[in-house]
Design a protein around this motif. Structure first.
Motif, PDB file in Angstrom:
ATOM      1  N   LEU A   1      -2.395   3.497  -3.597  1.00 56.61           N
ATOM      2  CA  LEU A   1      -1.955   2.602  -4.662  1.00 56.61           C
ATOM      3  C   LEU A   1      -1.797   1.217  -4.060  1.00 56.61           C
ATOM      4  CD1 LEU A   1       0.758   4.827  -6.406  1.00 56.61           C
ATOM      5  CD2 LEU A   1      -1.692   4.661  -6.905  1.00 56.61           C
ATOM      6  N   LEU A   2      -2.319   0.215  -4.730  1.00 53.01           N
ATOM      7  CA  LEU A   2      -2.317  -1.160  -4.214  1.00 53.01           C
ATOM      8  C   LEU A   2      -1.627  -2.088  -5.205  1.00 53.01           C
ATOM      9  CD1 LEU A   2      -6.038  -1.406  -3.001  1.00 53.01           C
ATOM     10  CD2 LEU A   2      -4.050  -0.715  -1.655  1.00 53.01           C
ATOM     11  N   GLU A   3      -0.732  -2.934  -4.661  1.00 56.07           N
ATOM     12  CA  GLU A   3      -0.092  -3.977  -5.467  1.00 56.07           C
ATOM     13  C   GLU A   3      -0.218  -5.303  -4.727  1.00 56.07           C
ATOM     14  OE1 GLU A   3       4.206  -5.221  -7.485  1.00 56.07           O
ATOM     15  OE2 GLU A   3       4.038  -3.389  -6.304  1.00 56.07           O
ATOM     16  N   PRO A   4      -1.230  -6.127  -5.071  1.00 56.81           N
ATOM     17  CA  PRO A   4      -1.378  -7.423  -4.396  1.00 56.81           C
ATOM     18  C   PRO A   4      -0.228  -8.354  -4.766  1.00 56.81           C
ATOM     19  CG  PRO A   4      -2.907  -7.232  -6.229  1.00 56.81           C
ATOM     20  CD  PRO A   4      -2.248  -5.897  -6.093  1.00 56.81           C
ATOM     21  N   GLU A   5       0.188  -9.151  -3.780  1.00 58.51           N
ATOM     22  CA  GLU A   5       1.324 -10.053  -3.986  1.00 58.51           C
ATOM     23  C   GLU A   5       0.916 -11.518  -3.925  1.00 58.51           C
ATOM     24  OE1 GLU A   5       5.235  -7.826  -2.522  1.00 58.51           O
ATOM     25  OE2 GLU A   5       3.892  -8.273  -0.857  1.00 58.51           O
ATOM     26  N   GLY A   6      -0.363 -11.795  -3.922  1.00 57.03           N
ATOM     27  CA  GLY A   6      -0.819 -13.174  -3.888  1.00 57.03           C
ATOM     28  C   GLY A   6      -2.320 -13.241  -3.996  1.00 57.03           C
TER      29      GLY A   6
ATOM     30  N   SER B   1       8.580   5.928   3.916  1.00 60.87           N
ATOM     31  CA  SER B   1       7.683   5.822   5.071  1.00 60.87           C
ATOM     32  C   SER B   1       6.222   5.743   4.664  1.00 60.87           C
ATOM     33  CB  SER B   1       7.885   7.036   5.986  1.00 60.87           C
ATOM     34  OG  SER B   1       7.626   8.240   5.282  1.00 60.87           O
ATOM     35  N   SER B   2       5.885   6.179   3.448  1.00 63.63           N
ATOM     36  CA  SER B   2       4.494   6.161   3.006  1.00 63.63           C
ATOM     37  C   SER B   2       4.139   4.898   2.232  1.00 63.63           C
ATOM     38  CB  SER B   2       4.213   7.388   2.133  1.00 63.63           C
ATOM     39  OG  SER B   2       5.066   7.399   0.993  1.00 63.63           O
ATOM     40  N   VAL B   3       5.018   3.918   2.218  1.00 65.71           N
ATOM     41  CA  VAL B   3       4.777   2.654   1.510  1.00 65.71           C
ATOM     42  C   VAL B   3       4.981   1.517   2.503  1.00 65.71           C
ATOM     43  CG1 VAL B   3       5.382   1.207  -0.452  1.00 65.71           C
ATOM     44  CG2 VAL B   3       5.618   3.689  -0.620  1.00 65.71           C
ATOM     45  N   ALA B   4       4.102   0.530   2.502  1.00 66.55           N
ATOM     46  CA  ALA B   4       4.211  -0.576   3.455  1.00 66.55           C
ATOM     47  C   ALA B   4       3.587  -1.828   2.880  1.00 66.55           C
ATOM     48  CB  ALA B   4       3.546  -0.205   4.779  1.00 66.55           C
TER      49      ALA B   4
ATOM     50  N   VAL C   1       0.855  -1.188   0.000  1.00 64.10           N
ATOM     51  CA  VAL C   1       0.000   0.000   0.000  1.00 64.10           C
ATOM     52  C   VAL C   1       0.885   1.230   0.000  1.00 64.10           C
ATOM     53  CG1 VAL C   1      -1.840   1.245   1.187  1.00 64.10           C
ATOM     54  CG2 VAL C   1      -1.749  -1.234   1.311  1.00 64.10           C
ATOM     55  N   ALA C   2       0.549   2.193  -0.842  1.00 63.68           N
ATOM     56  CA  ALA C   2       1.296   3.449  -0.901  1.00 63.68           C
ATOM     57  C   ALA C   2       0.321   4.615  -0.860  1.00 63.68           C
ATOM     58  CB  ALA C   2       2.141   3.521  -2.178  1.00 63.68           C
ATOM     59  N   ASP C   3       0.668   5.630  -0.068  1.00 62.25           N
ATOM     60  CA  ASP C   3      -0.159   6.841  -0.013  1.00 62.25           C
ATOM     61  C   ASP C   3      -0.079   7.584  -1.337  1.00 62.25           C
ATOM     62  OD1 ASP C   3      -0.747   6.215   2.548  1.00 62.25           O
ATOM     63  OD2 ASP C   3       0.465   7.781   3.476  1.00 62.25           O
TER      64      ASP C   3
ATOM     65  N   ASP D   1       5.340  11.593 -10.179  1.00 56.18           N
ATOM     66  CA  ASP D   1       5.310  10.571  -9.135  1.00 56.18           C
ATOM     67  C   ASP D   1       3.975  10.682  -8.419  1.00 56.18           C
ATOM     68  OD1 ASP D   1       5.648   8.791  -7.100  1.00 56.18           O
ATOM     69  OD2 ASP D   1       7.400   9.752  -6.215  1.00 56.18           O
ATOM     70  N   PRO D   2       3.081   9.694  -8.530  1.00 58.90           N
ATOM     71  CA  PRO D   2       1.782   9.769  -7.857  1.00 58.90           C
ATOM     72  C   PRO D   2       1.886   9.883  -6.344  1.00 58.90           C
ATOM     73  CG  PRO D   2       1.789   8.008  -9.495  1.00 58.90           C
ATOM     74  CD  PRO D   2       3.214   8.475  -9.343  1.00 58.90           C
ATOM     75  N   MET D   3       3.022   9.456  -5.787  1.00 65.86           N
ATOM     76  CA  MET D   3       3.184   9.523  -4.334  1.00 65.86           C
ATOM     77  C   MET D   3       3.859  10.809  -3.873  1.00 65.86           C
ATOM     78  SD  MET D   3       4.207   5.609  -3.361  1.00 65.86           S
ATOM     79  CE  MET D   3       5.288   5.352  -4.765  1.00 65.86           C
TER      80      MET D   3
END
Length: 775
Positions: free
Chosen positions: A97-102, A177-180, A81-83, A629-631
């Motif tokens: 922003l969402l990037e599923p990993e599974g 810090s805004s990505v986890a 997840v990224a702000d 950069d969207p973030m």
């Protein structure tokens, strides 16, 4: 007196209210409408705790990450997840922003399917905005295809702007810090309970008390609609053998019937407002209808208190009325109102608040019972003192125009009715003045200067590493006059885990002169800038000829530092106040002095001057930022920054005040129409004898203007006194903003003027000779 006798008399009064023909129904309906408006607002007030709790729970349920959460390994149940928040006009847009990993990656609440790369799911409000002409600039900033909408479970308000967009390659930016990487929404945030500021608690207590007191005053006034006609009808009961106590209980039952109908209408009004809440946004706050669910205990309290109050108020008002078989004794000169007991109420309020004078925020929380009780008694004191003041003043008024004499004589005969009409306005204005004084007095504690120099820049854009070529894109952006680029990077005495660090700033000569007073500057120069802080131990580390390392690595942050030797031609400069209002020291170098590969590792800040002649120039800047950069964060500068909690309390006050003002206007209009209906035959008689309608219209205006003027004067005095006391309780110096006092009084007078103008058409219809017809 037995309970059975009370029940029998009250039930007879209820039957009279609904079985007394058109006259009884009209009075019951007027009472019900007045009571219903107040009940609706009380039910809305009792819904506030539940609405706040639901908003908090939904916001917590969609929480994704914090700045200090632990790292998680990649798995089939993780999502990155990224702000990607932004702002459009004055409205915040929450973006992720969402990037599923599974295949088992968690979904945010309200989202049925995670969007693919290039897609997004949006809130209904954002979807409508993007489809409208106003959202054209925002649509260019969100280049994703809309694949769905977010359900109510994932939103805190019906007008909230939210989107979730699919992305790729976020794993390379997990160091931000805004990505986890998370495994679930809602359970990854460590909740930190902060101590609530006692001054903010004081503000909340006073806001609720001040907003609800006018409602209680209006309900008490509504149950007395048509009192004079009712008392004349009660004389017939004495004629058939009813004693005075029984007659009063029957009158109380008649008021009880109107209040019970008012409860039904109030519930209906509340349901109408509740349903419309989803399509309304006040002061940036919106809610779903399901949020507005009253607490069962508070709703039962309202349902029991309103009928009980109608009975008690009626019995209290009839204590000085002698109802005889041949009529109601009102024509005799009434006894003068006593002042001593009316002064006891505000004095008791002062006694409750005075022990907390000087307490401030350093001596614990304010006693909520003393605060609420003291403020209530002071405001109730307005309703007790106003009838005495109106009677004392109008009793001394005399000669004037015919309209003036008609109005004064009417006020002399029924000063109590006139005072009841404006009691609610007076209470609302007194509370508003006190609240404004309190907010203005403590505002400085919650509004801090940012230090941002709006003459040198109006926007700031923060870019991550590797933002090469961004300056050129911003310089070609519509509405941008100039761009100042300053980059920061770590500099240490060792490649890994350095013991000494040196601040390093990169910029061209023009940009560096925004931070320091420099000698002649050319590309390739390096400067040691001092004068920013008392401790400048870095100067011994950055000696000419010594090798330092750009972007050294630390434990947990792999990377390879770039060796750089401090040149022997190191020049010196003196720090000056920078763009952000503070002085910056350390090494400063021009781009020509950077070793290869260093520029890509720097974090860049761009300071933009805007062309204010270009409408919505900041939106074009935000679009360019999102394209890079969207973030990235594009911030519109302001001279001050306000506490969010303080701002939310003030917003709640404005929303509540708007509702109370609406109630005031509606209730005043109902009261005015009821009084005109009672005077229908008198007005028709005056017209039949040749009185001009203009004269009668002016007399009605004077009958409203005189009490409201006295009420506003009393409200101003009580409001100033209460405001000064609250400021002393907050340990703040007392200051009076006279312009605001006049504004609050003007708003109250304006509401009365609008209501009076709206009542003129019914008045003209009542002044026809047909009004003399009787049955």
């Amino acid at each position: 007196m037995s309970i059975r006798q009370w029940s029998r008399d009250l039930s007879m009064g209820v039957r009279f209210a609904f079985g007394g023909g058109r006259e009884g129904w009209t009075r019951a309906l007027l009472t019900a409408v007045g009571v219903g408006l107040g009940v609706a607002l009380l039910l809305l007030s009792t819904s506030v705790p539940n609405a706040l709790a639901v908003r908090h729970d939904r916001d917590k349920a969609r929480a994704d990450h914090t700045f200090s959460q632990p790292d998680r390994p990649k798995a089939d149940n993780t999502v990155i997840v990224a702000d990607a928040n932004t702002t459009f006009g004055e409205r915040d847009v929450r973006g992720r922003l969402l990037e599923p990993e599974g295949p088992r990656a968690p979904r945010p609440p309200g989202v049925d399917r995670l969007p693919r790369a290039g897609e997004m799911v949006v809130s209904p409000a954002l979807k409508d905005l993007l489809a409208s002409g106003d959202g054209k600039l925002l649509r260019a900033r969100l280049p994703y295809r809309i694949s769905g909408t977010i359900g109510e479970r994932g939103l805190v308000g019906s007008h909230e702007l939210v989107y979730y967009a699919g992305a790729e390659g976020l794993s390379a930016r997990l160091d931000r810090s805004s990505v986890a990487r998370i495994t679930a929404f809602g359970d990854t945030v460590a909740v930190t309970v902060e101590r609530t500021d006692p001054i903010l608690i004081l503000l909340i207590l006073v806001v609720f008390t001040v907003l609800l007191m006018p409602v209680a005053v209006f309900i008490a006034a509504a149950v007395r609609f048509g009192g004079e006609r009712r008392d004349r009808r009660l004389a017939a009961l004495r004629l058939v053998g009813s004693d005075s106590r029984t007659t009063r209980r029957i009158a109380a039952g008649e008021a009880l019937g109107g209040s019970l109908l008012g409860l039904v209408l109030g519930a209906a009004f509340f349901l109408m407002v509740r349903q419309a809440a989803g399509s309304v946004e006040l002061m940036g706050v919106s809610a779903f209808p399901s949020y507005l669910t009253p607490s069962p205990a508070l709703a039962l309290l309202v349902a029991g208190a309103v009928p009980a109050a109608s009975v008690l108020v009626t019995l209290f008002t009839l204590r000085g009325v002698v109802i005889e078989p041949l009529g109601v004794v009102r024509t005799a000169k009434p006894a003068r109102r006593r002042l001593w007991w009316r002064l006891l109420l505000p004095l008791a309020g002062l006694a409750m608040l005075y022990p907390m004078v000087g307490q401030g925020r350093d001596n614990g929380y304010f006693n909520q019972y003393l605060v609420v009780g003291g403020v209530m008694l002071l405001l109730v004191g307005v309703t007790a003192l106003l009838p005495w003041i109106v009677e004392a003043v109008v009793g001394r008024l005399g000669a004037g125009a015919l309209s003036w004499q008609l109005a004064v004589r009417r006020l002399q005969l029924s000063s109590g009715t006139a005072a009841r009409t404006v009691n609610g306005i007076a209470v609302a204005v007194a509370g508003a003045i006190a609240l404004h004084m309190l907010f203005s007095g403590v505002e400085g504690d919650y509004t801090k200067p940012t230090g941002q120099d709006l003459q040198r820049a109006q926007m700031q854009v923060s870019l991550d590493r590797g933002a090469i070529g961004a300056v050129g894109k911003f310089r070609s952006t519509k509405g941008v006059r100039s761009v100042t680029q300053l980059s920061d990077i770590d500099l240490g005495d060792r490649r890994e885990n350095p013991d000494q660090g040196v601040p390093l700033t990169i910029g061209d000569c023009t940009a560096l002169r925004e931070l320091a007073s420099l000698p002649s500057c050319h590309d390739g120069d390096v400067f040691a800038v001092t004068g920013a802080e008392p401790d400048e131990s870095w100067t011994s580390t950055a000696r000419p000829g010594r090798t330092l390392y750009i972007d050294p690595s630390y434990e947990g942050s792999p990377g390879e530092a770039i060796a750089w030797k401090v040149p022997g031609t190191l020049r010196h400069g003196t720090s000056v106040d920078g763009l952000l209002g503070y002085r910056r020291g350390g090494l400063m170098m021009t781009p020509g002095a950077l070793p290869p590969g260093a520029a890509e590792r720097a974090t860049t800040q761009l300071y933009l001057r805007l062309d204010r002649s270009v409408p919505r120039a900041e939106e074009y800047v935000r679009n360019t930022t999102a394209g890079i950069d969207p973030m990235a964060d594009a911030t519109l500068w302001s001279s001050t920054r306000e506490s969010k909690r303080f701002a939310s309390i003030r917003t709640g006050l404005y929303v509540g005040a708007a509702c109370v003002l609406g109630l005031i206007g509606a209730s005043l209009l109902v009261s005015q129409l009821e009084q005109l209906r009672d005077r229908r035959k008198l007005l028709s008689s005056l017209v039949a004898f040749g009185t001009r309608r203009r004269t009668l219209s002016l007399s009605v205006l004077w009958q409203t203007a005189i009490p409201i003027a006295l009420g506003l004067l009393l409200a101003s005095a009580v409001g100033l006194g209460l405001g000064a006391l609250l400021l002393r309780m907050a340990a703040t110096s007392v200051r009076v903003d006279w312009a605001s006092v006049l504004a609050m009084s003007g708003i109250g007078a304006g509401v009365v003027l609008v209501v009076t103008l709206l009542s003129l058409p019914p008045l003209l219809r009542l002044m026809r000779p047909e009004g003399l017809r009787t049955e």
